[in-house]
Design a protein around this motif. Structure first.
Motif, PDB file in Angstrom:
ATOM      1  N   TRP A  74     -24.168  49.315  63.289  1.00  0.00           N
ATOM      2  CA  TRP A  74     -25.170  50.033  64.095  1.00  0.00           C
ATOM      3  C   TRP A  74     -26.583  49.658  63.650  1.00  0.00           C
ATOM      4  CZ3 TRP A  74     -25.205  53.445  68.230  1.00  0.00           C
ATOM      5  CH2 TRP A  74     -26.394  54.176  68.430  1.00  0.00           C
ATOM      6  N   ILE A  75     -26.786  49.585  62.337  1.00  0.00           N
ATOM      7  CA  ILE A  75     -28.106  49.223  61.798  1.00  0.00           C
ATOM      8  C   ILE A  75     -28.450  47.789  62.191  1.00  0.00           C
ATOM      9  CG2 ILE A  75     -29.424  48.853  59.669  1.00  0.00           C
ATOM     10  CD1 ILE A  75     -27.751  51.138  58.421  1.00  0.00           C
ATOM     11  N   ILE A  76     -27.483  46.885  62.056  1.00  0.00           N
ATOM     12  CA  ILE A  76     -27.721  45.494  62.448  1.00  0.00           C
ATOM     13  C   ILE A  76     -28.124  45.419  63.918  1.00  0.00           C
ATOM     14  CG2 ILE A  76     -26.621  43.236  62.818  1.00  0.00           C
ATOM     15  CD1 ILE A  76     -24.858  43.854  60.353  1.00  0.00           C
ATOM     16  N   ALA A  77     -27.420  46.164  64.765  1.00  0.00           N
ATOM     17  CA  ALA A  77     -27.687  46.117  66.207  1.00  0.00           C
ATOM     18  C   ALA A  77     -29.084  46.601  66.562  1.00  0.00           C
ATOM     19  CB  ALA A  77     -26.653  46.957  66.950  1.00  0.00           C
ATOM     20  N   ARG A  78     -29.644  47.494  65.753  1.00  0.00           N
ATOM     21  CA  ARG A  78     -30.990  48.019  66.032  1.00  0.00           C
ATOM     22  C   ARG A  78     -32.071  46.966  65.819  1.00  0.00           C
ATOM     23  NH1 ARG A  78     -27.773  50.937  67.251  1.00  0.00           N
ATOM     24  NH2 ARG A  78     -28.433  50.132  69.240  1.00  0.00           N
ATOM     25  N   PHE A  79     -31.791  45.940  65.006  1.00  0.00           N
ATOM     26  CA  PHE A  79     -32.819  44.958  64.644  1.00  0.00           C
ATOM     27  C   PHE A  79     -32.503  43.525  65.080  1.00  0.00           C
ATOM     28  CE2 PHE A  79     -33.363  48.465  61.694  1.00  0.00           C
ATOM     29  CZ  PHE A  79     -34.740  48.647  61.666  1.00  0.00           C
ATOM     30  N   SER A  80     -31.248  43.253  65.367  1.00  0.00           N
ATOM     31  CA  SER A  80     -30.862  41.879  65.697  1.00  0.00           C
ATOM     32  C   SER A  80     -31.139  41.563  67.162  1.00  0.00           C
ATOM     33  CB  SER A  80     -29.372  41.671  65.405  1.00  0.00           C
ATOM     34  OG  SER A  80     -28.963  40.390  65.841  1.00  0.00           O
ATOM     35  N   THR A  81     -31.667  40.381  67.409  1.00  0.00           N
ATOM     36  CA  THR A  81     -31.865  39.931  68.789  1.00  0.00           C
ATOM     37  C   THR A  81     -30.559  39.420  69.399  1.00  0.00           C
ATOM     38  OG1 THR A  81     -32.495  37.759  67.929  1.00  0.00           O
ATOM     39  CG2 THR A  81     -34.280  39.323  68.408  1.00  0.00           C
ATOM     40  N   THR A  82     -29.574  39.153  68.547  1.00  0.00           N
ATOM     41  CA  THR A  82     -28.255  38.743  69.003  1.00  0.00           C
ATOM     42  C   THR A  82     -27.317  39.940  68.913  1.00  0.00           C
ATOM     43  OG1 THR A  82     -28.605  36.501  68.142  1.00  0.00           O
ATOM     44  CG2 THR A  82     -26.323  37.156  68.601  1.00  0.00           C
ATOM     45  N   PRO A  83     -26.606  40.266  69.997  1.00  0.00           N
ATOM     46  CA  PRO A  83     -25.653  41.386  69.943  1.00  0.00           C
ATOM     47  C   PRO A  83     -24.636  41.189  68.813  1.00  0.00           C
ATOM     48  CG  PRO A  83     -25.950  40.648  72.199  1.00  0.00           C
ATOM     49  CD  PRO A  83     -26.639  39.640  71.333  1.00  0.00           C
ATOM     50  N   VAL A  84     -24.234  42.279  68.187  1.00  0.00           N
ATOM     51  CA  VAL A  84     -23.313  42.196  67.049  1.00  0.00           C
ATOM     52  C   VAL A  84     -22.035  41.466  67.423  1.00  0.00           C
ATOM     53  CG1 VAL A  84     -21.868  43.563  65.483  1.00  0.00           C
ATOM     54  CG2 VAL A  84     -24.251  44.219  65.879  1.00  0.00           C
ATOM     55  N   ASN A  85     -21.507  41.722  68.612  1.00  0.00           N
ATOM     56  CA  ASN A  85     -20.239  41.094  68.998  1.00  0.00           C
ATOM     57  C   ASN A  85     -20.374  39.601  69.291  1.00  0.00           C
ATOM     58  OD1 ASN A  85     -21.540  41.164  71.449  1.00  0.00           O
ATOM     59  ND2 ASN A  85     -20.011  42.423  72.492  1.00  0.00           N
ATOM     60  N   ARG A  86     -21.593  39.068  69.234  1.00  0.00           N
ATOM     61  CA  ARG A  86     -21.785  37.631  69.441  1.00  0.00           C
ATOM     62  C   ARG A  86     -22.208  36.918  68.161  1.00  0.00           C
ATOM     63  NH1 ARG A  86     -25.272  36.199  74.597  1.00  0.00           N
ATOM     64  NH2 ARG A  86     -24.508  34.144  73.927  1.00  0.00           N
ATOM     65  N   ILE A  87     -22.359  37.666  67.079  1.00  0.00           N
ATOM     66  CA  ILE A  87     -22.680  37.050  65.783  1.00  0.00           C
ATOM     67  C   ILE A  87     -21.391  36.495  65.182  1.00  0.00           C
ATOM     68  CG2 ILE A  87     -23.631  37.437  63.470  1.00  0.00           C
ATOM     69  CD1 ILE A  87     -25.172  39.815  64.610  1.00  0.00           C
ATOM     70  N   LYS A  88     -21.427  35.259  64.709  1.00  0.00           N
ATOM     71  CA  LYS A  88     -20.239  34.663  64.098  1.00  0.00           C
ATOM     72  C   LYS A  88     -19.759  35.524  62.935  1.00  0.00           C
ATOM     73  CE  LYS A  88     -21.018  29.816  65.352  1.00  0.00           C
ATOM     74  NZ  LYS A  88     -21.217  28.439  64.832  1.00  0.00           N
ATOM     75  N   SER A  89     -18.438  35.612  62.794  1.00  0.00           N
ATOM     76  CA  SER A  89     -17.850  36.530  61.826  1.00  0.00           C
ATOM     77  C   SER A  89     -18.374  36.313  60.410  1.00  0.00           C
ATOM     78  CB  SER A  89     -16.327  36.384  61.842  1.00  0.00           C
ATOM     79  OG  SER A  89     -15.740  37.250  60.908  1.00  0.00           O
ATOM     80  N   LYS A  90     -18.497  35.064  59.994  1.00  0.00           N
ATOM     81  CA  LYS A  90     -18.931  34.805  58.620  1.00  0.00           C
ATOM     82  C   LYS A  90     -20.385  35.208  58.422  1.00  0.00           C
ATOM     83  CE  LYS A  90     -17.384  31.714  55.097  1.00  0.00           C
ATOM     84  NZ  LYS A  90     -16.526  30.538  54.851  1.00  0.00           N
ATOM     85  N   VAL A  91     -21.206  34.994  59.421  1.00  0.00           N
ATOM     86  CA  VAL A  91     -22.608  35.417  59.347  1.00  0.00           C
ATOM     87  C   VAL A  91     -22.684  36.943  59.344  1.00  0.00           C
ATOM     88  CG1 VAL A  91     -24.846  35.361  60.508  1.00  0.00           C
ATOM     89  CG2 VAL A  91     -23.387  33.318  60.488  1.00  0.00           C
ATOM     90  N   LEU A  92     -21.907  37.562  60.215  1.00  0.00           N
ATOM     91  CA  LEU A  92     -21.909  39.026  60.303  1.00  0.00           C
ATOM     92  C   LEU A  92     -21.468  39.646  58.983  1.00  0.00           C
ATOM     93  CD1 LEU A  92     -22.260  41.595  61.970  1.00  0.00           C
ATOM     94  CD2 LEU A  92     -19.936  41.255  62.858  1.00  0.00           C
ATOM     95  N   ASN A  93     -20.433  39.102  58.352  1.00  0.00           N
ATOM     96  CA  ASN A  93     -19.972  39.662  57.082  1.00  0.00           C
ATOM     97  C   ASN A  93     -20.934  39.382  55.943  1.00  0.00           C
ATOM     98  OD1 ASN A  93     -17.463  41.076  57.639  1.00  0.00           O
ATOM     99  ND2 ASN A  93     -16.679  39.078  58.280  1.00  0.00           N
ATOM    100  N   THR A  94     -21.684  38.300  56.037  1.00  0.00           N
ATOM    101  CA  THR A  94     -22.759  38.061  55.062  1.00  0.00           C
ATOM    102  C   THR A  94     -23.812  39.154  55.183  1.00  0.00           C
ATOM    103  OG1 THR A  94     -22.377  35.671  55.168  1.00  0.00           O
ATOM    104  CG2 THR A  94     -24.501  36.405  54.292  1.00  0.00           C
ATOM    105  N   LEU A  95     -24.175  39.498  56.418  1.00  0.00           N
ATOM    106  CA  LEU A  95     -25.129  40.598  56.633  1.00  0.00           C
ATOM    107  C   LEU A  95     -24.547  41.924  56.168  1.00  0.00           C
ATOM    108  CD1 LEU A  95     -26.317  39.614  60.236  1.00  0.00           C
ATOM    109  CD2 LEU A  95     -27.712  39.506  58.151  1.00  0.00           C
ATOM    110  N   ARG A  96     -23.281  42.134  56.444  1.00  0.00           N
ATOM    111  CA  ARG A  96     -22.652  43.409  56.074  1.00  0.00           C
ATOM    112  C   ARG A  96     -22.658  43.640  54.574  1.00  0.00           C
ATOM    113  NH1 ARG A  96     -17.478  42.659  60.143  1.00  0.00           N
ATOM    114  NH2 ARG A  96     -18.272  43.863  61.918  1.00  0.00           N
ATOM    115  N   ILE A  97     -22.273  42.621  53.798  1.00  0.00           N
ATOM    116  CA  ILE A  97     -22.243  42.862  52.352  1.00  0.00           C
ATOM    117  C   ILE A  97     -23.654  43.027  51.796  1.00  0.00           C
ATOM    118  CG2 ILE A  97     -20.064  41.613  52.085  1.00  0.00           C
ATOM    119  CD1 ILE A  97     -21.820  39.552  50.428  1.00  0.00           C
TER     120      ILE A  97
END
Length: 466
Positions: A74-97
């Motif tokens: 939810w936090i990522i979605a508030r600031f990212s210009t790319t929708p969360v469901n379109r961020i590559k999994s490895k990039v998304l998990n890098t952001l998550r950790i």
């Protein structure tokens, strides 16, 4: 409050760096939806990390992200210009950790959380993605006070789902069953890291003796609230299987609620017991100890590998009364090997929603429509096992779930189909305070937010003597 980022320091990333390893494991989970413990065993345990602290940090990242994933997204979605469901999994998990460290781990400097995430991004991404990761994390840190979550007054389902990180369908059904306040308490309890819970091997030791042995190797050790055979401990100084008490077979790892199920079976010396869907033998060992290692336990599972591990575990515990049988309970059981039993335990396959505090990956692989599939299989297994129980014998059905479709609906459906069985209320003979856990219908129910245990359901059925 926004947190300041210190100047960047170059931190090398190795193949077993705990942060990078966490990203790899979480990415594989996204792609395969395999149990997270299996992924970790395959990817990490074969190449031990350099230090115990690294392994503990790795575990904290993996399980922490799984516990709080929806809030982080939810936090990522508030600031990212790319929708969360379109961020590559490895990039998304890098952001998550990175964000998990920033928002949930006060002892990790924000600079370390951001800079190491950027370094991980550099190992598998184009420069523009590295800049995206760096810019997004720094922007979130600077503007974290601006994050707004759904208003619980206007939309309680979304508010609890996002802030507590649970799928909407779970929250919807819990709100109907439990109400808002209790649903929040349940979510908080599931998101709390539980202690390690073990059951003493009563063939070789007592609870006081085990606790004395553990004292020098753990930060804290204390008795369980409900199970007389249970001990909690926290902060082991080494992996559990390296503890002296484990090596000498003084305990099995088992949640307190699962121990209570064993007491419900109430196995006696000299009896013939069938432990169906025995898995790795947690309840098998408990039954053998109730029988004082005297009698016969037939442990059934559909995988040879699990049965081999079970027998290795029985050897570690000094249990000699167990034999195994590979069988699929979807098919008729062989009368040549399966004789009439005094007692049967069915620890049925289920959604696992009751053990999400230990297995938070279940949040993201369980689906509402699977409840019907589990129920169908659970009732089929009960049908098969009903024929191998002698008249007067007892059948205990249990699942690590508190969902009605897998609980009383299964039992009620079975009793309608099998009038030769009756419900038994075990509250008078249970060795624990049954008033807190066994309801007026005789069902054992445990909940994380009420009992401090995993969520379990169990029922005892007796076959009539004609």
């Amino acid at each position: 409050m926004a947190r300041k980022i210190r100047a960047k320091t170059n931190l090398p990333i190795s193949s077993l760096d705990p942060r990078k390893a966490a990203v790899d494991v979480l990415t594989e989970f996204d792609g395969t939806r395999a149990p997270i413990d299996d992924i970790i065993d395959q990817r990490i345990n074969r190449q031990a990390m350099e230090s115990r602290l690294d392994r503990a940090f790795f575990n904290m990242l993996v399980y922490g992200v799984l516990r709080h994933r929806l809030r982080i997204d939810w936090i990522i979605a508030r600031f990212s210009t790319t929708p969360v469901n379109r961020i590559k999994s490895k990039v998304l998990n890098t952001l998550r950790i990175g964000l998990f460290q920033i928002f949930f781990m006060d002892r990790v400097p924000v600079s370390a959380a951001v800079n190491t995430s950027v370094d991980i991004a550099k190992t598998h991404n184009a420069p523009w993605i590295v800049r995206y990761v760096n810019g997004l994390l720094r922007n979130i840190v600077r503007r974290s006070d601006e994050v707004e979550f759904p208003d619980i007054r206007n939309d309680p389902v979304s508010a609890i789902s996002v802030t507590k990180s649970f799928p909407r369908w779970m929250i919807k059904r819990w709100l109907v069953r439990f109400g808002q306040e209790e649903t929040i308490r349940l979510c908080d309890a599931i998101n709390t890291v539980p202690p390690t819970t073990v059951r003493i091997n009563t063939l070789t030791t007592g609870r006081v003796q085990l606790m004395e042995q553990l004292t020098d190797q753990v930060k804290s050790v204390y008795t369980c609230r409900h199970a007389s055979t249970g001990v909690h401990f926290e902060g082991p100084s080494m992996p559990i299987d390296q503890l002296n008490a484990f090596k000498t077979g003084l305990f099995q790892v088992q949640d307190e609620a699962a121990q209570l199920v064993g007491f419900l079976v109430d196995a006696k010396p000299g009896e013939t017991i069938v432990d169906a869907c025995c898995g790795l033998g947690g309840k098998t060992g408990h039954l053998a100890m109730q029988m004082n290692n005297n009698g016969r336990i037939l442990a059934i599972d559909n995988k040879h590998s699990r049965l081999k591990q079970l027998m290795d575990e029985m050897g570690r515990l000094g249990v000699t009364c167990v034999v195994t049988e590979k069988a699929d309970l979807c098919n008729p059981l062989s009368p040549k090997t399966i004789k009439l039993a005094d007692r049967v335990l069915l620890d049925a396959p289920c959604s696992g929603l009751g053990v999400m505090r230990r297995n938070p990956d279940a949040k993201w692989v369980s689906e509402k429509q699977n409840m019907g599939k589990f129920q169908h299989r659970q009732m089929a297994f009960l049908d098969q096992l009903s024929g191998i129980l002698r008249p007067g014998g007892s059948l205990v059905y249990t699942v690590c779930s508190f969902e009605p479709e897998e609980n009383e609906q299964v039992i009620n459906g079975f009793l309608k189909k099998h009038p030769e069985f009756v419900m038994v209320n075990p509250s008078q003979r249970s060795p624990f305070d049954s008033t807190k856990m066994i309801d007026s219908d005789g069902f054992l129910r445990t909940f994380p937010h009420i009992h401090g245990t995993d969520g379990f359901f169990a029922a005892e059925l007796q076959k009539r003597i004609r």
